[in-house]
Motif scaffolding. Structure first.
Motif, PDB file in Angstrom:
ATOM      1  N   ALA A  88       0.837  -1.206   0.000  1.00 30.11           N
ATOM      2  CA  ALA A  88       0.000   0.000   0.000  1.00 30.11           C
ATOM      3  C   ALA A  88       0.871   1.255   0.000  1.00 30.11           C
ATOM      4  N   LEU A  89       1.989   1.220   0.740  1.00 28.05           N
ATOM      5  CA  LEU A  89       2.918   2.349   0.751  1.00 28.05           C
ATOM      6  C   LEU A  89       3.525   2.578  -0.631  1.00 28.05           C
ATOM      7  N   ILE A  90       3.967   1.488  -1.260  1.00 26.85           N
ATOM      8  CA  ILE A  90       4.562   1.603  -2.592  1.00 26.85           C
ATOM      9  C   ILE A  90       3.539   2.136  -3.586  1.00 26.85           C
ATOM     10  N   SER A  91       2.324   1.604  -3.509  1.00 29.99           N
ATOM     11  CA  SER A  91       1.269   2.045  -4.415  1.00 29.99           C
ATOM     12  C   SER A  91       0.982   3.529  -4.249  1.00 29.99           C
ATOM     13  N   GLY A  92       0.889   3.973  -2.992  1.00 29.62           N
ATOM     14  CA  GLY A  92       0.642   5.390  -2.756  1.00 29.62           C
ATOM     15  C   GLY A  92       1.765   6.264  -3.276  1.00 29.62           C
ATOM     16  N   GLY A  93       2.994   5.728  -3.277  1.00 28.43           N
ATOM     17  CA  GLY A  93       4.138   6.513  -3.707  1.00 28.43           C
ATOM     18  C   GLY A  93       4.339   6.555  -5.209  1.00 28.43           C
ATOM     19  N   VAL A  94       4.425   5.379  -5.850  1.00 29.85           N
ATOM     20  CA  VAL A  94       4.806   5.348  -7.267  1.00 29.85           C
ATOM     21  C   VAL A  94       3.640   5.135  -8.223  1.00 29.85           C
ATOM     22  N   VAL A 153       2.524  -4.732  -7.008  1.00 33.48           N
ATOM     23  CA  VAL A 153       2.087  -3.365  -6.709  1.00 33.48           C
ATOM     24  C   VAL A 153       1.001  -2.931  -7.691  1.00 33.48           C
ATOM     25  N   LEU A 154       1.247  -3.166  -8.967  1.00 35.82           N
ATOM     26  CA  LEU A 154       0.307  -2.721  -9.995  1.00 35.82           C
ATOM     27  C   LEU A 154      -1.012  -3.490  -9.937  1.00 35.82           C
ATOM     28  N   VAL A 155      -0.941  -4.799  -9.700  1.00 34.23           N
ATOM     29  CA  VAL A 155      -2.158  -5.598  -9.588  1.00 34.23           C
ATOM     30  C   VAL A 155      -2.912  -5.228  -8.317  1.00 34.23           C
ATOM     31  N   PHE A 156      -2.176  -5.002  -7.240  1.00 37.85           N
ATOM     32  CA  PHE A 156      -2.762  -4.582  -5.968  1.00 37.85           C
ATOM     33  C   PHE A 156      -3.553  -3.281  -6.129  1.00 37.85           C
ATOM     34  N   SER A 157      -3.108  -2.429  -7.053  1.00 33.03           N
ATOM     35  CA  SER A 157      -3.748  -1.121  -7.259  1.00 33.03           C
ATOM     36  C   SER A 157      -4.871  -1.155  -8.283  1.00 33.03           C
ATOM     37  N   LEU A 158      -4.985  -2.233  -9.047  1.00 33.76           N
ATOM     38  CA  LEU A 158      -5.974  -2.293 -10.127  1.00 33.76           C
ATOM     39  C   LEU A 158      -7.416  -2.049  -9.698  1.00 33.76           C
TER      40      LEU A 158
END
Length: 275
Positions: A57-63, A171-176
């Protein structure tokens, strides 16, 4: 860095045909589709371990959200590609600070001295360009680099146990679940003008900036030390200046060149100051 250095020119190209919000979120949605394909082809689970979800979640929020949205808005508000590239030169300093906080790294004093020198060069350049004050685009660029620093550090920390391509794919799938529906709504409600350069720009930031560039980047950070290897980002402004001149015909004065060369010297010093 070569992959990431083309991000700003490509973003400008993409925004000539697509809404800035659509470019910022849509790039992650398109990259998420690529990540799904790669994870399926590699026989890997589509989602990371539940215990790692806070980190993802941290990575997703950042990049995935922070850097693309803030930097895209800065460019849309008139921050030139060359100017933005030099301001983002502060990113290595922010990454090093995050490495100390999150990855328990302890660089030498010489490292911090060179890192601080690079930060001072960028800050002076920004104030000179802004006639003594920072503009709204500059503040958005600072928010973008802080977001990226968090995403870089957390992703590199996970790459110590998991291959980099899996980390960015997860990260990308987590954000989909967020990026896909938001992209669909924006595609239906914002004006779109399909041109070759706009499509090429969007394809670049989705495939290269948002996905493929992270695979060697996370691996390099994990192996070389986040703080030390992260200083190679200081070469990114100079590379982006070259792209801005070559692809977009941008012209920049001596202050821009001096600032870019100054941070290039600083990266050479940081690479000699081992953690």
């Amino acid at each position: 860095m070569l992959a990431f250095s083309g991000s700003f020119p490509a973003t400008v190209y993409a925004m000539r045909g697509f809404d800035p919000w659509l470019v910022a979120v849509g790039r992650a949605a398109l990259a998420g589709v690529l990540a799904l394909v790669c994870l399926r082809a590699g026989g890997r689970p589509l989602l990371p371990r539940r215990a790692d979800w806070p980190s993802y979640a941290l990575i997703s929020g950042g990049v995935v959200f922070g850097f693309p949205v803030f930097s895209g808005l800065a460019l849309a508000l008139g921050a030139g590609t060359a100017h933005s590239a030099v301001v983002i030169g502060l990113l290595p300093a922010a990454t090093a600070a995050c490495a100390v906080l999150r990855a328990s790294e302890r660089p030498r004093p010489l490292f911090w001295a060179a890192c601080a020198a690079g930060a001072v060069a960028i800050t002076a350049f920004t104030l000179i360009q802004g006639q003594g004050s920072a503009s709204w685009p500059d503040l958005l660029l600072v928010a973008a680099l802080l977001s990226a620093a968090v995403g870089y550090t957390e992703g590199a920390r996970l790459t110590r146990q998991t291959p980099g391509w899996q980390v960015i794919s997860h990260v990308l799938v987590f954000s989909l679940p967020v990026t896909a529906p938001v992209t669909a709504v924006l595609a239906l409600t914002t004006p779109i003008m399909i041109t070759p350069e706009a499509v090429a720009g969007l394809a670049y930031v989705a495939a290269i900036s948002m996905f493929l560039g992270f695979i060697p980047w996370y691996a390099g950070l994990a192996r070389g030390g986040i703080a030390r290897a992260g200083q190679t980002q200081l070469t990114q402004p100079l590379l982006t200046l070259l792209w801005a001149w070559f692809l977009m015909g941008e012209r920049f004065g001596p202050a821009t060149v001096i600032a870019a060369v100054a941070v290039l010297v600083c990266v050479a010093v940081t690479q000699r100051a081992r953690t």
